[in-house]
Design a protein around this motif. Structure first.
Motif, PDB file in Angstrom:
ATOM      1  N   ARG A   7       0.843  -1.205   0.000  1.00 23.35           N
ATOM      2  CA  ARG A   7       0.000   0.000   0.000  1.00 23.35           C
ATOM      3  C   ARG A   7       0.870   1.244   0.000  1.00 23.35           C
ATOM      4  N   ARG A  15      -3.176   3.829  -2.959  1.00 27.42           N
ATOM      5  CA  ARG A  15      -3.260   2.727  -3.920  1.00 27.42           C
ATOM      6  C   ARG A  15      -2.540   1.534  -3.309  1.00 27.42           C
ATOM      7  N   TYR A  17      -1.074  -2.401  -4.441  1.00 29.94           N
ATOM      8  CA  TYR A  17      -0.776  -3.386  -5.473  1.00 29.94           C
ATOM      9  C   TYR A  17      -0.827  -4.775  -4.847  1.00 29.94           C
ATOM     10  N   ALA A  28      -4.533  -3.960  -8.906  1.00 29.16           N
ATOM     11  CA  ALA A  28      -4.368  -2.808  -8.021  1.00 29.16           C
ATOM     12  C   ALA A  28      -5.732  -2.266  -7.628  1.00 29.16           C
ATOM     13  N   TYR A  30      -7.356   1.405  -5.774  1.00 32.65           N
ATOM     14  CA  TYR A  30      -7.027   2.738  -5.313  1.00 32.65           C
ATOM     15  C   TYR A  30      -8.286   3.515  -4.993  1.00 32.65           C
TER      16      TYR A  30
END
Length: 117
Positions: A7, A15, A17, A28, A30
């Motif tokens: 994060r 966001r 991943y 991802a 976000y």
């Protein structure tokens, strides 16, 4: 499926991943600070040798769960307008919103409403 994640806080929100076992899946999530009701989903990739095993469905179930647990009202993504992936997202409950702008010409925005699920 268990995902590793990383994060990052940004000037506009955050966001994260995610990667699945052996990098078989990546995606991802976000969110923007000024839009606390919407979770954005992007960059879904399933390694070709792992396709056909419902990993994409597992990812979407996971994302929908995260969204609901964190009180998001919708999930938004963009996808190529004329791809089989768009059809798959529609089967999973996403609906067309609008065509994307110049930066993503040929793509569309899609939304899943979580308030009715």
């Amino acid at each position: 499926m268990i995902f590793k994640n990383k994060r990052e806080n940004t000037e506009w929100g955050w966001r994260t991943y995610y990667t699945g076992p052996n990098d078989s899946v990546r995606f991802a999530l976000y969110a923007y600070d000024d839009d606390p009701k919407t979770l954005y989903f992007s960059n879904l990739f399933v390694d070709p040798k792992h396709r056909g095993h419902k990993l994409g469905d597992e990812v979407l179930d996971y994302v929908e769960n995260i969204a609901k647990l964190n009180s998001y009202e919708s999930i938004i993504l963009n996808v190529k307008k004329d791809s089989w992936v768009r059809d798959w997202y529609e089967k999973r409950g996403f609906e067309y919103m609008e065509d994307c702008g110049d930066d993503y010409s040929g793509n569309v925005w899609m939304r899943m409403d979580l308030t009715s699920r």
